[in-house]
Write an enzyme that holds these catalytic residues in place. Structure first.
Site, mmCIF file in Angstrom:
data_model
loop_
_atom_site.group_PDB
_atom_site.id
_atom_site.type_symbol
_atom_site.label_atom_id
_atom_site.label_comp_id
_atom_site.label_asym_id
_atom_site.label_seq_id
_atom_site.Cartn_x
_atom_site.Cartn_y
_atom_site.Cartn_z
ATOM 1 N N GLY A 46 17.386 -36.851 20.478
ATOM 2 C CA GLY A 46 16.902 -36.757 21.845
ATOM 3 C C GLY A 46 15.583 -36.023 21.860
ATOM 4 O O GLY A 46 15.292 -35.234 20.951
ATOM 5 N N GLN A 51 8.837 -30.997 25.510
ATOM 6 C CA GLN A 51 8.742 -30.686 24.075
ATOM 7 C C GLN A 51 7.478 -31.237 23.433
ATOM 8 O O GLN A 51 7.131 -30.859 22.312
ATOM 9 C CB GLN A 51 9.957 -31.246 23.323
ATOM 10 C CG GLN A 51 11.246 -30.510 23.648
ATOM 11 C CD GLN A 51 12.402 -31.088 22.863
ATOM 12 O OE1 GLN A 51 12.993 -32.072 23.255
ATOM 13 N NE2 GLN A 51 12.717 -30.484 21.735
ATOM 14 N N CYS A 92 17.929 -28.766 17.674
ATOM 15 C CA CYS A 92 16.850 -29.065 18.619
ATOM 16 C C CYS A 92 15.558 -29.175 17.812
ATOM 17 O O CYS A 92 15.303 -28.336 16.947
ATOM 18 C CB CYS A 92 16.728 -27.939 19.641
ATOM 19 S SG CYS A 92 15.397 -28.198 20.824
ATOM 20 N N LEU A 93 14.765 -30.195 18.103
ATOM 21 C CA LEU A 93 13.518 -30.380 17.350
ATOM 22 C C LEU A 93 12.550 -29.219 17.563
ATOM 23 O O LEU A 93 11.656 -29.000 16.748
ATOM 24 C CB LEU A 93 12.856 -31.714 17.725
ATOM 25 C CG LEU A 93 13.633 -32.968 17.299
ATOM 26 C CD1 LEU A 93 12.934 -34.226 17.778
ATOM 27 C CD2 LEU A 93 13.822 -33.015 15.779
ATOM 28 N N HIS A 134 21.715 -31.180 27.052
ATOM 29 C CA HIS A 134 20.699 -30.469 26.248
ATOM 30 C C HIS A 134 19.293 -30.888 26.676
ATOM 31 O O HIS A 134 18.421 -30.040 26.902
ATOM 32 C CB HIS A 134 20.927 -30.784 24.762
ATOM 33 C CG HIS A 134 19.926 -30.165 23.842
ATOM 34 N ND1 HIS A 134 20.241 -29.170 22.945
ATOM 35 C CD2 HIS A 134 18.588 -30.395 23.676
ATOM 36 C CE1 HIS A 134 19.142 -28.817 22.288
ATOM 37 N NE2 HIS A 134 18.127 -29.548 22.701
ATOM 38 N N GLU A 135 19.071 -32.206 26.809
ATOM 39 C CA GLU A 135 17.730 -32.685 27.195
ATOM 40 C C GLU A 135 17.402 -32.284 28.626
ATOM 41 O O GLU A 135 16.264 -31.933 28.941
ATOM 42 C CB GLU A 135 17.618 -34.206 27.008
ATOM 43 C CG GLU A 135 17.794 -34.686 25.575
ATOM 44 C CD GLU A 135 16.987 -33.910 24.544
ATOM 45 O OE1 GLU A 135 15.865 -33.457 24.855
ATOM 46 O OE2 GLU A 135 17.492 -33.724 23.417
ATOM 47 N N HIS A 138 15.913 -28.919 28.913
ATOM 48 C CA HIS A 138 14.480 -28.827 28.602
ATOM 49 C C HIS A 138 13.624 -28.991 29.863
ATOM 50 O O HIS A 138 12.554 -28.398 29.971
ATOM 51 C CB HIS A 138 14.065 -29.893 27.582
ATOM 52 C CG HIS A 138 14.366 -29.518 26.162
ATOM 53 N ND1 HIS A 138 13.779 -28.443 25.541
ATOM 54 C CD2 HIS A 138 15.186 -30.074 25.233
ATOM 55 C CE1 HIS A 138 14.232 -28.347 24.296
ATOM 56 N NE2 HIS A 138 15.088 -29.323 24.077
HETATM 57 NI NI NI Z 1 16.099 -29.721 22.273
#
Ligand code: NI
Length: 176
Positions: A46, A51, A92-93, A134-135, A138
């Site tokens: 995701g 991000q 998470c990236l 989670h997304e 953000h």
């Molecule tokens: Ni993330």
């Protein structure tokens, strides 16, 4: 399509609250394409617009990443239901190398606009529900680190500082 640079914690832009999209036009479709391409390249399951430094309420999810196949695109999402509880080890990236157990709703439904500006509702359970939450976080400037204990926060901050120092050293070596 283009691969964009993923911001890494503690970049302040990750803390901004994202703005709603006024109109789903070509620039938003390009953003969705770039988010998907970047997610597959990293790889992750995701990726949210904040991000990559774009403070808009847009994200993509593909649980089959990195091969791809089940791409979900969300513009201006909002929760219509959340039920139950599930714990999942999340990554998470924006926190490379970190994974932490987080407890969230087990089943959720999100209403959003698709790439044509059409409204839809997607229901998700377990990993899909976790990824949607989670997304969505953000978009609110909320991050993985906000879901863990005080001690784990300290450990994660230390890990991320170490990573930043290594990256800085590597960048320095490149210019030399
Ligand atoms: Ni993330």
């Amino acid at each position: 399509m283009a691969i964009r640079k993923v911001l890494v914690y503690p970049d302040k832009r990750l803390r901004e609250k994202a703005r709603p999209v006024d109109r789903v036009d070509d620039s938003i479709r390009r953003l969705l394409d770039d988010l998907a391409e970047t997610m597959y390249a990293e790889p992750g399951v995701g990726l949210a617009a904040p991000q990559v430094g774009v403070a808009l309420r847009v994200f993509v999810i593909d649980l089959k990443s990195p091969e791809g196949g089940e791409l979900h695109e969300f513009v201006n999402p909002r929760f219509v239901s959340r039920e139950g509880e599930v714990s999942w080890k999340e990554g998470c990236l924006s926190f490379p190398g970190i994974s932490e157990e987080v407890t969230r709703a087990k089943r959720v439904a999100l209403e959003a606009l698709d790439r044509n500006g059409e409204r839809f509702v997607l229901e998700g359970e377990d990993l899909l529900a976790v990824a949607m939450q989670h997304e969505y976080d953000h978009l609110e400037g909320k991050l993985l680190i906000d879901h863990v204990s005080f001690l784990k926060k300290r450990l994660i901050r230390r890990e991320m500082a170490k990573l930043a120092a290594e990256r800085g050293a590597a960048a320095g070596a490149e210019v030399r």
